[in-house]
Scaffold this motif. Structure first.
Motif, PDB file in Angstrom:
ATOM      1  N   ARG A 165      48.420  12.799  17.408  1.00  0.00           N
ATOM      2  CA  ARG A 165      47.069  13.535  17.671  1.00  0.00           C
ATOM      3  C   ARG A 165      46.857  14.523  16.347  1.00  0.00           C
ATOM      4  O   ARG A 165      45.781  14.597  15.890  1.00  0.00           O
ATOM      5  CB  ARG A 165      47.481  14.414  18.978  1.00  0.00           C
TER       6      ARG A 165
ATOM      7  N   GLU B 293      44.183  12.917  24.988  1.00  0.00           N
ATOM      8  CA  GLU B 293      45.677  13.116  24.628  1.00  0.00           C
ATOM      9  C   GLU B 293      46.543  11.785  25.193  1.00  0.00           C
ATOM     10  O   GLU B 293      45.734  11.138  25.782  1.00  0.00           O
ATOM     11  CB  GLU B 293      46.146  14.454  25.094  1.00  0.00           C
TER      12      GLU B 293
ATOM     13  N   ASP C 101      43.771  14.435  13.616  1.00  0.00           N
ATOM     14  CA  ASP C 101      42.889  15.300  13.328  1.00  0.00           C
ATOM     15  C   ASP C 101      42.611  15.367  11.983  1.00  0.00           C
ATOM     16  O   ASP C 101      41.655  15.668  11.176  1.00  0.00           O
ATOM     17  CB  ASP C 101      43.361  16.729  13.962  1.00  0.00           C
TER      18      ASP C 101
END
Length: 383
Positions: free
Chosen positions: A258, A281, A262
């Protein structure tokens, strides 16, 4: 059958035993001398003519004939010389090229020794019956033992051939395995290079072009673009070192998939001006699965950069009890997925997913944007 060293030992040992038997039986002087001469000639025939002539040949035929004659002559000189058959019969099997030839020569040897034995005993009818009985038993034993040993020899040769063929097959399989391994490694490196170095270099080219335009126009943001160019170059260098070391991508070093998505979205937005959002998620993933998802995200955004003319894109990561999914969407021009593509990107992404049991679904149409859905089975996810 063809080990001459053991045959040497057998012939010499048989000759020595025959001499000892003659002495022990107190053979008369003339018989003793004559028998010893036959024994010496017998040994000489082996070393001068018959040695190494296994399985037929002209010299083997001569040696076999001499063995038959000498055995008969020796037995005629002294009946105790009939013991010479213990080495004569095996030698005839050694010299024979075929089973038929071996059996025929064995019969001839039995006749020769039988005649010599009969003659040495006195040439009476009773002596003839005794010689016939003795030689019949000797012949039967020789043929039975010879056939058994020949069968073992044939089976041994057959197994040896099978073993050689098996070794050759193993060598061929090993070569095929090496070739397949090398091909798989080349394909893996091609995917890694395309998904990392090639995309980083593309970004560097675009940033260099952007820097040139800003320098020409005197844009005040040129310094920021140069910083971004340096950052991209450093990232490409780090990815290259990671690839050489065959380790996980640098982007996954901190925070998992994750956090890597980003950072990828933020960097992509700075380089291209396309806003990329990240959502969702997943359960904890193993590193190999994270690598596959990150590469799919990189390839999806690379296609957005090259082909879509999009103003925004998104990365959506989800997972449940059976699978984990990454969706890359954009609002660009779209395309027809049914048309053949000469690019490596989507096919490479599909191949990468196939290696871990995953699938790739493409939803797109001209003017309607594109959605790439990469799905990996739950087996690739840690519980």
């Amino acid at each position: 059958m063809g080990n001459t060293k053991w045959w040497d030992i057998a012939v010499v040992s048989a000759a020595a035993i025959l001499c000892l038997l003659l002495v022990a039986n107190q053979a008369r002087d003339r018989e003793l001398v004559g028998a010893i001469v036959v024994i010496v000639v017998f040994v000489t025939v082996w070393f001068a003519i018959g040695r190494g002539q296994a399985d037929g040949g002209r010299r083997a035929t001569v040696a076999a004939a001499l063995v038959i004659v000498l055995s008969g002559v020796g037995t005629a000189i002294n009946p105790g010389m009939a013991t010479i058959q213990v080495i004569a019969f095996p030698l005839l099997w050694y010299y024979a090229a075929t089973l038929r030839e071996a059996i025929v020569t064995n019969v001839l040897l039995a006749l020769s020794v039988g005649i010599g034995y009969w003659s040495a005993l006195g040439a009476t009818l009773d002596d003839l019956l005794e010689a016939t009985l003795v030689e019949s038993i000797s012949l039967a034993g020789s043929i039975t033992l010879g056939l058994w040993i020949s069968r073992i020899s044939v089976e041994s040769a057959s197994r040896e051939r099978l073993l050689v063929e098996l070794r050759e097959t193993q060598a061929q399989l090993a070569a095929v395995s090496r070739d397949a391994g090398a091909l798989n490694e080349r394909e893996r490196l091609a995917r890694e290079l395309h998904d990392t170095i090639a995309q980083d270099l593309t970004g560097l080219v675009l940033l260099a072009q952007r820097t040139r335009r800003e320098l020409v126009s005197g844009s005040p943001t040129v310094g920021e673009t140069l910083d971004l160019l340096e950052d991209s170059a450093r990232n490409a260098l780090a990815e290259t070192r990671s690839l050489v070391a065959a380790s996980a991508p640098v982007a996954l070093a901190e925070g998992g998939i994750r956090a890597a998505l980003d950072r990828l979205a933020s960097r992509f937005g700075r380089e291209t001006g396309i806003v990329v959002s990240v959502a969702g998620e997943t359960p904890p993933l193993d590193r190999d699965t994270e690598v596959v998802l990150l590469r799919c995200a990189q390839e999806g955004l690379a296609n957005v950069r090259k082909h879509s003319a999009a103003s925004s894109a998104s990365l959506e990561l989800t997972g449940d009890a059976t699978s984990v999914t990454l969706i890359v969407r954009d609002d660009g021009g779209g395309f027809d997925p049914a048309l053949d593509s000469d690019g490596f990107g989507l096919s490479g992404m599909r191949d990468r997913l196939t290696l871990v049991g995953g699938t790739l679904a493409i939803a797109s149409a001209p003017g309607e944007g594109t959605s790439l859905t990469a799905t990996l089975p739950r087996s690739a996810v840690l519980a």
